[in-house]
Design a protein around this motif. Structure first.
Motif, PDB file in Angstrom:
ATOM      1  N   ILE A 433      39.025 -50.412  29.938  1.00 20.28           N
ATOM      2  CA  ILE A 433      38.486 -51.663  29.274  1.00 20.28           C
ATOM      3  C   ILE A 433      37.907 -50.937  28.143  1.00 20.28           C
ATOM      4  O   ILE A 433      37.572 -49.678  27.815  1.00 20.28           O
ATOM      5  CB  ILE A 433      37.376 -52.477  29.935  1.00 20.28           C
ATOM      6  CG1 ILE A 433      36.515 -53.458  29.524  1.00 20.28           C
ATOM      7  CG2 ILE A 433      36.043 -51.118  30.502  1.00 20.28           C
ATOM      8  CD1 ILE A 433      35.499 -54.162  29.999  1.00 20.28           C
ATOM      9  N   ALA A 434      38.400 -52.048  27.113  1.00 17.57           N
ATOM     10  CA  ALA A 434      37.470 -51.944  25.792  1.00 17.57           C
ATOM     11  C   ALA A 434      37.202 -52.830  25.196  1.00 17.57           C
ATOM     12  O   ALA A 434      37.045 -54.771  25.502  1.00 17.57           O
ATOM     13  CB  ALA A 434      38.523 -51.458  24.695  1.00 17.57           C
ATOM     14  N   VAL A 440      38.581 -45.222  15.550  1.00 15.92           N
ATOM     15  CA  VAL A 440      39.177 -44.203  15.688  1.00 15.92           C
ATOM     16  C   VAL A 440      39.143 -42.615  16.498  1.00 15.92           C
ATOM     17  O   VAL A 440      40.141 -41.918  16.720  1.00 15.92           O
ATOM     18  CB  VAL A 440      39.710 -43.565  13.980  1.00 15.92           C
ATOM     19  CG1 VAL A 440      39.703 -44.947  13.357  1.00 15.92           C
ATOM     20  CG2 VAL A 440      38.450 -42.266  13.809  1.00 15.92           C
ATOM     21  N   TRP A 441      37.927 -43.616  17.176  1.00 11.54           N
ATOM     22  CA  TRP A 441      37.927 -42.054  17.641  1.00 11.54           C
ATOM     23  C   TRP A 441      37.570 -42.456  18.879  1.00 11.54           C
ATOM     24  O   TRP A 441      36.747 -41.160  20.209  1.00 11.54           O
ATOM     25  CB  TRP A 441      36.025 -41.973  17.276  1.00 11.54           C
ATOM     26  CG  TRP A 441      35.924 -41.164  15.898  1.00 11.54           C
ATOM     27  CD1 TRP A 441      35.110 -42.121  15.292  1.00 11.54           C
ATOM     28  CD2 TRP A 441      36.483 -40.283  15.035  1.00 11.54           C
ATOM     29  NE1 TRP A 441      35.310 -40.844  13.839  1.00 11.54           N
ATOM     30  CE2 TRP A 441      36.134 -40.310  13.977  1.00 11.54           C
ATOM     31  CE3 TRP A 441      37.275 -39.455  16.191  1.00 11.54           C
ATOM     32  CZ2 TRP A 441      36.595 -39.512  12.826  1.00 11.54           C
ATOM     33  CZ3 TRP A 441      37.644 -38.173  14.867  1.00 11.54           C
ATOM     34  CH2 TRP A 441      37.955 -38.156  13.440  1.00 11.54           C
ATOM     35  N   GLY A 442      38.210 -43.481  20.008  1.00 12.66           N
ATOM     36  CA  GLY A 442      38.389 -43.879  20.675  1.00 12.66           C
ATOM     37  C   GLY A 442      36.840 -44.815  21.580  1.00 12.66           C
ATOM     38  O   GLY A 442      37.043 -44.657  22.846  1.00 12.66           O
ATOM     39  N   PHE A 443      36.085 -45.027  21.076  1.00 12.09           N
ATOM     40  CA  PHE A 443      35.348 -45.462  21.816  1.00 12.09           C
ATOM     41  C   PHE A 443      35.697 -47.198  22.829  1.00 12.09           C
ATOM     42  O   PHE A 443      35.741 -48.557  21.934  1.00 12.09           O
ATOM     43  CB  PHE A 443      34.574 -45.963  20.054  1.00 12.09           C
ATOM     44  CG  PHE A 443      32.652 -46.668  20.996  1.00 12.09           C
ATOM     45  CD1 PHE A 443      31.746 -45.918  20.853  1.00 12.09           C
ATOM     46  CD2 PHE A 443      32.645 -48.306  21.651  1.00 12.09           C
ATOM     47  CE1 PHE A 443      30.247 -46.452  21.679  1.00 12.09           C
ATOM     48  CE2 PHE A 443      31.258 -48.459  21.832  1.00 12.09           C
ATOM     49  CZ  PHE A 443      30.069 -47.227  21.661  1.00 12.09           C
ATOM     50  N   THR A 444      34.836 -47.714  23.747  1.00 14.84           N
ATOM     51  CA  THR A 444      35.263 -48.612  24.707  1.00 14.84           C
ATOM     52  C   THR A 444      33.684 -49.170  25.687  1.00 14.84           C
ATOM     53  O   THR A 444      34.546 -49.940  25.674  1.00 14.84           O
ATOM     54  CB  THR A 444      36.284 -48.121  25.388  1.00 14.84           C
ATOM     55  OG1 THR A 444      35.900 -46.687  26.619  1.00 14.84           O
ATOM     56  CG2 THR A 444      37.805 -48.055  25.109  1.00 14.84           C
ATOM     57  N   GLU A 445      32.736 -48.400  25.138  1.00 14.43           N
ATOM     58  CA  GLU A 445      31.618 -48.795  25.398  1.00 14.43           C
ATOM     59  C   GLU A 445      31.243 -50.390  25.470  1.00 14.43           C
ATOM     60  O   GLU A 445      31.889 -50.651  23.918  1.00 14.43           O
ATOM     61  CB  GLU A 445      30.518 -46.982  25.391  1.00 14.43           C
ATOM     62  CG  GLU A 445      31.220 -45.970  26.030  1.00 14.43           C
ATOM     63  CD  GLU A 445      31.701 -45.697  25.412  1.00 14.43           C
ATOM     64  OE1 GLU A 445      32.631 -45.822  24.218  1.00 14.43           O
ATOM     65  OE2 GLU A 445      30.902 -44.233  24.722  1.00 14.43           O
ATOM     66  N   PRO A 446      30.418 -50.807  26.360  1.00 10.57           N
ATOM     67  CA  PRO A 446      29.375 -52.376  25.310  1.00 10.57           C
ATOM     68  C   PRO A 446      29.248 -51.908  23.881  1.00 10.57           C
ATOM     69  O   PRO A 446      29.319 -50.666  23.916  1.00 10.57           O
ATOM     70  CB  PRO A 446      28.922 -52.393  26.517  1.00 10.57           C
ATOM     71  CG  PRO A 446      29.324 -51.776  27.693  1.00 10.57           C
ATOM     72  CD  PRO A 446      29.740 -50.320  27.463  1.00 10.57           C
ATOM     73  N   GLY A 447      28.732 -52.839  23.626  1.00  9.18           N
ATOM     74  CA  GLY A 447      28.348 -52.444  21.837  1.00  9.18           C
ATOM     75  C   GLY A 447      26.858 -52.391  22.146  1.00  9.18           C
ATOM     76  O   GLY A 447      26.415 -52.298  23.375  1.00  9.18           O
ATOM     77  N   GLU A 448      26.025 -52.158  21.268  1.00  4.28           N
ATOM     78  CA  GLU A 448      24.605 -52.103  22.164  1.00  4.28           C
ATOM     79  C   GLU A 448      23.747 -52.892  22.649  1.00  4.28           C
ATOM     80  O   GLU A 448      22.074 -52.996  21.859  1.00  4.28           O
ATOM     81  CB  GLU A 448      23.662 -51.462  20.210  1.00  4.28           C
ATOM     82  CG  GLU A 448      24.136 -51.804  18.976  1.00  4.28           C
ATOM     83  CD  GLU A 448      25.372 -51.458  18.359  1.00  4.28           C
ATOM     84  OE1 GLU A 448      25.238 -51.559  16.875  1.00  4.28           O
ATOM     85  OE2 GLU A 448      25.797 -50.760  19.137  1.00  4.28           O
ATOM     86  N   ALA A 454      28.387 -57.600  25.243  1.00  4.48           N
ATOM     87  CA  ALA A 454      28.889 -57.222  26.670  1.00  4.48           C
ATOM     88  C   ALA A 454      30.232 -58.023  26.336  1.00  4.48           C
ATOM     89  O   ALA A 454      30.512 -57.814  28.182  1.00  4.48           O
ATOM     90  CB  ALA A 454      28.071 -57.848  27.206  1.00  4.48           C
ATOM     91  N   SER A 455      30.704 -58.113  25.985  1.00  8.02           N
ATOM     92  CA  SER A 455      32.531 -58.560  25.405  1.00  8.02           C
ATOM     93  C   SER A 455      33.787 -58.119  27.128  1.00  8.02           C
ATOM     94  O   SER A 455      33.489 -57.084  26.193  1.00  8.02           O
ATOM     95  CB  SER A 455      32.580 -59.490  24.675  1.00  8.02           C
ATOM     96  OG  SER A 455      34.206 -59.760  24.654  1.00  8.02           O
ATOM     97  N   ASN A 456      33.790 -59.360  27.154  1.00  6.30           N
ATOM     98  CA  ASN A 456      34.418 -58.302  28.324  1.00  6.30           C
ATOM     99  C   ASN A 456      36.135 -58.667  27.995  1.00  6.30           C
ATOM    100  O   ASN A 456      37.218 -58.144  28.016  1.00  6.30           O
ATOM    101  CB  ASN A 456      35.231 -58.671  29.651  1.00  6.30           C
ATOM    102  CG  ASN A 456      33.984 -58.281  30.830  1.00  6.30           C
ATOM    103  OD1 ASN A 456      33.883 -57.651  31.713  1.00  6.30           O
ATOM    104  ND2 ASN A 456      33.430 -57.380  30.375  1.00  6.30           N
TER     105      ASN A 456
END
Length: 779
Positions: A433-434, A440-448, A454-456
């Motif tokens: 999931i993203a 460009v660094w591959g961030f997929t975590e939920p936002g802050e 928290a959008s899926n």
């Protein structure tokens, strides 16, 4: 003479007239003064390098860009304990205690650290600026008076020009980012010998060193990675070739005196993905300088033209067509009849921006495409996954630029591995999931923040773009390459769904409808919910596409069967609320903002094809009601999205009204989340500030008004507005199934068309209201 023969003669006359009109119309933006602000400059780009010259007479600033220049660096911001809070969060949502669930999400279910607000996240930023200071012979220290000033950008050649007369001497500058030797080129000429005197300098707001080495000006530096400060490195080299005069160097400048011609070459690169950037820039610059200017220019035009010339469009000529572009924009907003050729110009400008801001093997266009003037680019100039990066790619297939979808596919591929870690950390789920933002660094975590982060929907929405490339290209090799990405996304949603005890449906939880909120029965507000409509639409579409792909590739029969069974319990594409609109959430909550900029619950209408006037008329009517309440204004990307919705609903006049709203002139550059979009004098779209998704969304919208192919057949002129009915001709649009479409119409009726394909095949088409099956011609 037979009626059939007369019709053929009439059609031939129309085609000849169309060809004549194409020959006459110039696809150019032009102005009679220098740019007074960056949003008036002319954007140039070859997919990697960009520049925006302002055309100043005594001082010129040319902002430089490299699509790969990012600060920040890889990070792991997953909270690996987050999944332990998941049962409690879900239980609170089931109990209707959404605000308490949201508090828990904010505590345990967001990314670790500052997220997108931190230095490690990074940002796309300007490479810097090339600055030219001119001294005009005979003027002394006085400000030069420029006469006959002209500045333009040719979309057909991807070349900008400015010219003027100072003290009886005619000066001309040509600029292009070469599609040949991969350098930026600026050619300065005077029509009298020895009249060019200038200093050539490089700078940027931070983290740079400038020096001269031999006759070469160099700027280098290293960006902040948010940890030890040793982030991405970059290097820009500048050299000049003269006719007449002398070239000398200072510590931080090249100085030219008494030349008749100066050709400035800029070679730049970064060490993104460990490129040997120092040696590459040296070799590229040396090759470019050796090549005759006219050869470099002609090869640039030819290589660029291979993409740009695939599509032509004509809606007629008007009295305003020869006015400066900023004046044309002002006039168009008041009356289309004065300038019918502005829409084709804006459409082709969108195609031009796509070609200029991405290329195979590099990165997709970000929130600003390629062109950033700052270090602190608005919203980090990153990739937002709740509409923006997807909208950037909506026009490329239909506008016959299919290969420009491939950089996005590679960016998405790079998110799979980190997305698998995120899926486990937060949902203890399979697949990847993203969420709502990436870099460009591959961030997929939920936002802050739970309210938006928290959008899926992000990863599933990206899979729509990847699938569309297959739908248009029919490339099975490509489909095989992306199948693991699609399957991994489907595995996540299959694994992370829970059953809603009220309806028995399988839904996502927790999630949000992008960036929107609602009132709870107790009067409190929340964003966190389960099964927002966009998630349900995306899951339904994704499962269906993976099922189709597995059949086409003859693989994964067992997984296919699982998805087919799961699909029976996925909520429908839309639920109609008490007041006749499409519900945005599983519950019929009251919105906190009826005119909210996001309209995510109409994803099933566009880009998906789950809601159509022919297949689901009740849902189409509910979608219209939804749009009526939402209103027609907003940031430009919102207006573009609404334009696309109305085109899909086949209301050409309402779609055209939205197009006029996008083309509303503005100079605003503040951060705006509400009404007030438009375009700047250089036709870049304004949120404000500049966000390129409005340009790309509008380009897709114009195409959608003229051609649709999502509803199991190709329809010509599905949403033709009254303003375009008298006459039109378009060649080279693409339809799903890898069909190329040409058509001519008069008085709102198709009088000639051609559907072509790489191989002979039958296709259903709808022409002038008649649905029929034809054999496509061979390309």
């Amino acid at each position: 003479m037979t009626i059939k023969l007369l019709k053929n003669i009439f059609t031939l006359i129309l085609m000849l007239y169309a060809n004549h009109m194409f020959a006459q119309q110039k696809l150019r933006l032009w102005y009679n003064e220098p740019a007074k602000m960056w949003e008036e400059t002319l954007p140039l780009g070859n997919g990697r390098l960009g520049m925006t010259p302002d055309g100043g007479v005594s001082k010129e600033k040319i902002v430089l860009n490299d699509i790969t220049l990012w600060s920040g660096g890889p990070q792991d911001a997953n909270n690996y304990e987050a999944y332990k809070s998941l049962p409690k969060i879900r239980q609170l949502i089931l109990e209707g205690k959404n605000e308490e669930a949201q508090d828990l999400v904010n505590r345990d279910f967001v990314c670790k650290g500052p997220g997108s607000g931190g230095a490690q996240w990074g940002k796309y930023q300007t490479l810097g600026a090339l600055e030219l200071e001119f001294n005009y012979n005979g003027i002394g220290s006085n400000q030069p008076e420029a006469k006959q000033y002209h500045r333009e950008l040719s979309l057909e050649q991807a070349i900008a020009v400015c010219s003027f007369n100072v003290n009886g001497v005619n000066y001309k500058r040509e600029y292009f980012t070469s599609f040949d030797d991969d350098v930026s080129v600026i050619r300065l000429t005077a029509d009298r010998p020895g009249q060019l005197n200038c200093r050539i300098m490089l700078n940027r707001p931070e983290r740079y060193v400038v020096k001269t080495e031999g006759n070469e000006l160099q700027m280098s530096g290293q960006l902040d990675n948010g940890t030890d400060g040793k982030g991405m490195q970059y290097l820009a080299r500048v050299n000049a070739k003269l006719k007449g005069g002398t070239l000398s160097t200072e510590n931080n400048a090249l100085v030219v005196k008494n030349a008749t011609e100066i050709i400035i070459y800029v070679s730049a690169a970064t060490d993104f993905k460990n490129r040997p950037f120092k040696e590459e820039t040296k070799q590229v610059l040396a090759a470019a300088i050796k090549k005759p200017y006219e050869l470099q220019k002609s090869k640039h035009i030819a290589n660029y033209g291979k993409l740009f010339k695939r599509v032509s469009i004509n809606l007629g000529e008007g009295a305003s067509a020869n006015l400066p572009t900023n004046i044309r924009l002002e006039g168009f907003y008041k009356s289309f009849d004065r300038d019918p050729s502005l829409v084709p110009l804006f459409f082709q400008f969108g195609r031009y921006l796509s070609i200029s801001s991405t290329r195979i093997g590099l990165l997709p266009p970000n929130l600003q495409g390629l062109w950033a003037k700052e270090i602190n680019t608005p919203w980090n100039g990153d990739y937002h996954l709740d509409v923006n990066v997807q909208m950037n790619h909506w026009p490329v297939e239909v506008a016959n630029l299919s290969e420009l979808n491939l950089p996005l596919a590679e960016l998405v591929r790079s998110l799979v591995k980190p997305g698998e870690r995120t899926a486990k950390a937060y949902y203890n789920a399979d697949g990847w999931i993203a969420h709502v933002i990436t870099n460009v660094w591959g961030f997929t975590e939920p936002g802050e923040s739970a309210s938006w982060g928290a959008s899926n929907a992000g990863s599933g929405w990206l899979c729509n773009n990847l699938w569309e490339h297959y739908e248009f290209s029919q490339d099975l090799k490509y489909l095989k390459s992306i199948y693991p990405i699609l399957k991994g996304s489907a595995e996540f949603y299959k694994s992370a769904q829970i059953k809603d005890p009220k309806s028995g449906w399988l839904v996502t939880s927790p999630s949000v409808s992008p960036e929107n909120s609602f009132y709870l029965p107790n009067g409190k507000t929340a964003s966190i919910s389960m099964g927002p409509t966009i998630d349900n639409q995306i899951v339904r579409e994704l499962f269906g596409n993976v099922i189709k792909a597995s059949k086409l590739l003859n693989t994964d029969a067992a997984f296919r069967a699982e998805l087919q069974e799961k699909l029976k319990s996925v909520p429908p594409a839309g639920i109609i609320s008490k007041d006749g609109r499409i519900q945005e959430w599983l519950e019929d909550y009251k919105e906190t903002d009826l005119q909210h900029r996001h309209i995510s619950h109409l994803y099933g209408l566009y880009p998906a094809s789950q809601i159509t006037p022919t297949a689901t008329p009740e849902l189409a009517t509910a979608a219209k009601r939804t749009l009526e309440v939402r209103g027609d204004d907003g940031p430009s990307w919102t207006i573009a999205y609404k334009l696309l919705f109305w085109a899909r609903l086949q209301d050409g006049n309402r779609a055209f009204k939205l197009l006029k709203e996008i083309l509303k002139p503005t100079l605003r550059t503040d951060i705006n989340y509400g009404a007030g979009g438009g375009v700047y004098p250089n036709m870049l779209s304004a949120g404000p500030p500049f966000q390129i998704d409005g340009n790309f969304g509008a380009t897709a919208g114009i195409a959608e008004m003229l051609l649709q192919s999502h509803d199991s057949f190709i329809e010509l002129l599905p949403a033709l507005p009254d303003a375009w009915k008298s006459y039109g001709n378009i060649k080279g649009l693409k339809a799903r199934g890898n069909f190329t479409v040409d058509m001519t119409w008069k008085d709102g009726k198709i009088v000639n068309y051609r559907i072509a394909s790489p191989k002979p095949q039958k296709v259903k088409i709808k022409v002038n209201g008649e649905l029929k099956e034809i054999l496509a011609q061979r390309l």
